[in-house]
Scaffold this motif. Structure first.
Motif, PDB file in Angstrom:
ATOM      1  N   CYS A   1       0.846  -1.196   0.000  1.00  0.00           N
ATOM      2  CA  CYS A   1       0.000   0.000   0.000  1.00  0.00           C
ATOM      3  C   CYS A   1       0.880   1.245   0.000  1.00  0.00           C
ATOM      4  N   THR A   2       2.040   1.135  -0.626  1.00  0.00           N
ATOM      5  CA  THR A   2       3.012   2.223  -0.603  1.00  0.00           C
ATOM      6  C   THR A   2       2.650   3.372  -1.522  1.00  0.00           C
ATOM      7  N   GLY A   3       1.650   3.204  -2.369  1.00  0.00           N
ATOM      8  CA  GLY A   3       1.279   4.252  -3.312  1.00  0.00           C
ATOM      9  C   GLY A   3       2.118   4.218  -4.571  1.00  0.00           C
ATOM     10  N   ASP A   4       3.426   4.065  -4.414  1.00  0.00           N
ATOM     11  CA  ASP A   4       4.319   3.975  -5.564  1.00  0.00           C
ATOM     12  C   ASP A   4       4.583   2.537  -5.991  1.00  0.00           C
ATOM     13  N   GLY A   5       3.953   1.573  -5.324  1.00  0.00           N
ATOM     14  CA  GLY A   5       4.198   0.179  -5.677  1.00  0.00           C
ATOM     15  C   GLY A   5       5.627  -0.247  -5.416  1.00  0.00           C
ATOM     16  N   VAL A   6       6.214   0.261  -4.329  1.00  0.00           N
ATOM     17  CA  VAL A   6       7.625   0.003  -4.036  1.00  0.00           C
ATOM     18  C   VAL A   6       7.897  -1.482  -3.848  1.00  0.00           C
TER      19      VAL A   6
END
Length: 791
Positions: free
Chosen positions: A151-156
């Motif tokens: 759920c990192t937003g950047d798809g880390v």
């Protein structure tokens, strides 16, 4: 450097609202859960570091606000926060603390804040270890988990694990999406930086630094969707993306956005012909330094969502979340683009906050681009949140498996929170079962019923919980509300939930018949409708004729202008002045949709206004005509004045066992007679005694609109404040539980061991509404309901 090894059932990476909801859901269902977040506060874009307000489906659709964990947080924040919501930039640390408090109250949950993920280890198609660094603690964490949620937003996490990802915009030729451009590109929506001001009570000067951007043209802030309605805080359109990359160039974007914020404030404060005077006593109180991101990577799941999925009528069998925000695609380039965001540019042409000027500035939508962007409410499948390539990876948030166009709707925080709760619950169930694949759908019905039991809403799934004993009960009540008339003089029983504006533009602003208008009318168990009347104000000075039509509709989200053959069509003659126009419709029981809705349409008529009521009739909302033969919710969900004979009966006690906890195809709510004094009760009875140990109640409230319209320290008047749960022991009623100060909608009570054939909920006081109002009652032999954070 210290290295610490830890092991959990579920590791959630990212503490925005998707990750926060995922982690709490997982832990509440017994999975040992770690939440790893790179910032010092929870909430992501909604936190006090970024200050983007939480939007969702209720911005567009009535009674579509997200429930579950996100609802608990929003209700609590409004109940304890002194601050008025001023759109972007307003959020204070009360919100941060609410989220932190909820996390700290949650058993099985370990928080790792200030801890960015740096790497992952993958073995045989599974992530075995997440490697993260705790800043300012010289600590490396090696965290093992059976399931990992990105759920990192950047798809880390997904990117480090080698998952296929997408970046940029798909061409229309790829998926034939209405909102896709002709050519594909690597461009994305940009990042925004907000500010907040404070009224000092005296004139205060502002001198920008030399490196700030200089603006001189007022028209720049009167066009291109760069709408200014307040100088208290803002703005979403202080946005920069391309030519920078929103991931790798985030710091360069931050520096440029800071230049922009100070330059824009300098213009508003010192140069703008309208806003400078209003800014005389204002000073900058806060300028963000963490840009809010809209778009970066999207990870490949087992289903790849397109804009067509958001518009389709066929539900997914694995529906686990929902959305309903419009397809909101900001122009790549942000402030550097001629039009910042096409829908807003089309809706508004003025930038003033004076009520009369604002009303004049909001034009008819029939020719505006936003009309074609409305979607939903629609279901979101689990398969769009599960990796196709890594067996134990799930994800939620703006990394959802979708096209750029679909992301325009999916990305808002209310929606991503529902995704997070779904994947967190799924991961906990998989852990309990010892399953090996995140994509295991063998117990999808169990997951769906668990989400409903936890207070979530799924548009196409009803309560079918085999453990819920209430489903086999008979239901009765002390009274029920019947509807005969609601007009301009009807008492505002719902405490400020009338025609909502509170600084936020709503359209239309009045019931003038400049275009066709409509009213959804809940039929309930009404045997017939003999007459139907509407309150109209004819200022033309002569009699006017208005076309009137009645349709049967599928529910409050049936926006088809012509949903089928009319039940009745006719013409109303309206004499000059404000008066009731009565129509002898003569609708019989055979013609009325039992338990459902009819919808009354009035055609356009110059100089005639359909009067709005200041009160809200729950589950019954107005609409207005837009292009493409569609309707939209009127204003903020207001009710037009109307009366019927005989009175309608849409709020009977059987609604608490309908399996749905909000108005959809029917009202789904029991309301006691507002003319009958409290206390009022609703009772469940069984043919034979049952063993009970837990009861869950869903009270009305917190659904009609987004929480932006709720004032500080708000308690929804529809929600019960004081109540008891009682059981019949053969001789009388015995009290099992009592609450004296409730303001939330989902409550759970663990009961002393009870064997009975009758229980009842007795509402002795609400937070303002004269009616007791309940969506659902559940009853269980064992404690299976998760406990809300606040109870």
């Amino acid at each position: 450097m210290r290295v610490v090894e830890e092991e959990y059932d579920v590791v959630v990476c990212g503490g925005g609202l998707a990750g926060f909801s995922a982690a709490l859901a997982s832990a509440r269902h017994g999975a040992r859960t770690a939440l790893v977040h790179d910032r010092p506060v929870l909430g992501g874009n909604s936190s006090s570091e970024v200050r983007v307000t939480v939007h969702g489906a209720a911005a567009v659709h009535p009674y579509a606000r997200e429930t579950g964990i996100i609802s608990e947080a929003l209700i609590e924040e409004r109940a304890v926060n002194h601050a008025v919501i001023e759109e972007n930039g307003w959020t204070n640390s009360v919100w941060d603390l609410t989220l932190y408090d909820m996390a700290m109250r949650t058993e099985n949950l370990t928080l790792h804040l200030n801890t960015p993920v740096e790497d992952v280890e993958v073995t045989d198609g599974r992530i075995t270890t997440v490697i993260a660094r705790t800043l300012n603690a010289e600590t490396i964490l090696r965290i093992r988990g059976r399931y990992v949620i990105d759920c990192t937003g950047d798809g880390v996490v997904g990117d480090l694990a080698g998952v296929t990802s997408y970046h940029g915009i798909e061409a229309a030729s790829e998926y034939d999406e209405p909102s896709a451009p002709d050519s594909a590109s690597e461009l994305t929506m940009g990042n925004s930086l907000h500010f907040k001001t404070v009224d000092t009570g005296r004139p205060v000067e502002f001198t920008p630094p030399e490196w700030a951007v200089s603006y001189d043209d007022p028209e720049f802030f009167r066009s291109g969707g760069r709408l200014i309605q307040t100088v208290a805080s803002g703005y979403w359109f202080i946005e920069i993306g391309p030519p920078w990359n929103t991931i790798y160039d985030n710091e360069a974007i931050r520096h440029e956005l800071t230049r922009q914020v100070l330059g824009i404030w300098d213009f508003l404060k010192n140069k703008d012909p309208y806003w400078s005077e209003k800014s005389r006593n204002l000073a900058l109180d806060w300028v963000g330094q963490v840009p809010g991101k809209r778009e970066s990577r999207r990870l490949l799941g087992e289903v790849f969502l397109t804009e067509h999925h958001l518009r389709g009528e066929k539900p997914f069998d694995d529906e686990v979340a929902f959305g309903g925000w419009y397809v909101d695609l900001h122009t790549p380039g942000g402030l550097y683009a001629e039009v910042a965001e096409p829908v807003t540019s089309g809706l508004f042409t003025e930038a003033y906050d004076d009520a009369a000027e604002e009303e004049a500035a909001v034009e008819e939508l029939a020719e505006k681009p936003g009309v074609s962007k409305y979607v939903g409410p629609y279901g979101i499948p689990l398969r769009a949140l599960v990796s196709r390539e890594i067996d134990n990876l799930l994800f939620a948030g703006r990394v959802v498996s979708s096209t750029h166009a679909a992301l325009g709707s999916l990305r808002v925080m209310g929606t991503v929170a529902t995704m997070g709760q779904a994947v967190g619950t799924h991961a906990a169930i998989l852990t309990e079962r010892g399953a090996t694949r995140a994509g295991d759908l063998s117990e999808i019905e169990r997951l769906q019923q668990t989400l409903l039991r936890d207070g979530c809403f799924l548009p196409n799934v009803r309560n079918a919980d085999p453990l819920d004993l209430a489903r086999t009960a008979r239901v009765s009540a002390s009274s029920e509300q019947r509807v005969s008339s609601i007009d301009v003089d009807t008492e505002d029983n719902l405490g400020g939930l009338g025609h909502w504006s509170q600084g936020h533009p709503v359209y239309p602003a009045s019931g003038r018949l400049e275009q066709g208008l409509a009213q959804w009318i809940a039929v309930g168990d009404t045997p017939s409708i003999e007459t139907l009347s509407v309150l109209l104000d004819n200022t033309s000075g002569q009699a006017r004729e208005i076309e009137a039509t009645i349709y049967a509709v599928d529910g409050i989200w049936d926006y088809r202008l012509e949903p089928g053959a009319p039940l009745r069509s006719g013409t109303l003659t309206v004499e000059p002045g404000e008066r009731w126009a009565t129509w002898p419709v003569g609708l019989t029981a055979a013609e009325l949709p039992a338990g459902g809705y009819v919808r009354l349409h009035l055609g356009a008529a110059a100089d005639v206004e359909w009067k709005l009521s200041d009160a809200v009739l729950p589950g019954q909302v107005g609409g207005y005509e837009v292009a493409e033969k569609r309707l939209r919710r009127f204003g903020g969900g207001s009710t037009f004045s109307f009366s019927v004979e005989p009175p309608l009966a849409p709020y009977g006690p059987s609604n608490v066992l309908s399996g749905v906890t909000r108005p959809t195809s029917s009202t789904n709510v029991w309301r006691s007679d507002p003319q009958a004094a409290l206390p009022q009760w609703v009772e469940l009875a069984w043919d034979a005694p049952v063993e009970l140990s837990q009861v869950q109640i869903t009270f009305a409230g917190h659904l009609l609109r987004e929480y932006h319209g709720e004032p500080p320290l708000f308690r929804d008047p529809q929600t019960a404040k004081a109540y008891t749960i009682e059981a019949w022991d053969g001789d009388g009623w015995v009290e099992l539980a009592r609450e004296r100060d409730n303001y939330t909608n989902r409550v759970v009570h663990d009961l002393p061991e009870t064997r009975t054939d009758r229980i009842r909920l007795v509402v002795t006081e609400t937070n303002g509404d004269p009616s007791a109002s309940v969506y659902e009652i559940r009853a269980y032999a064992s404690a299976v309901c998760t406990l809300p954070a606040y109870r």
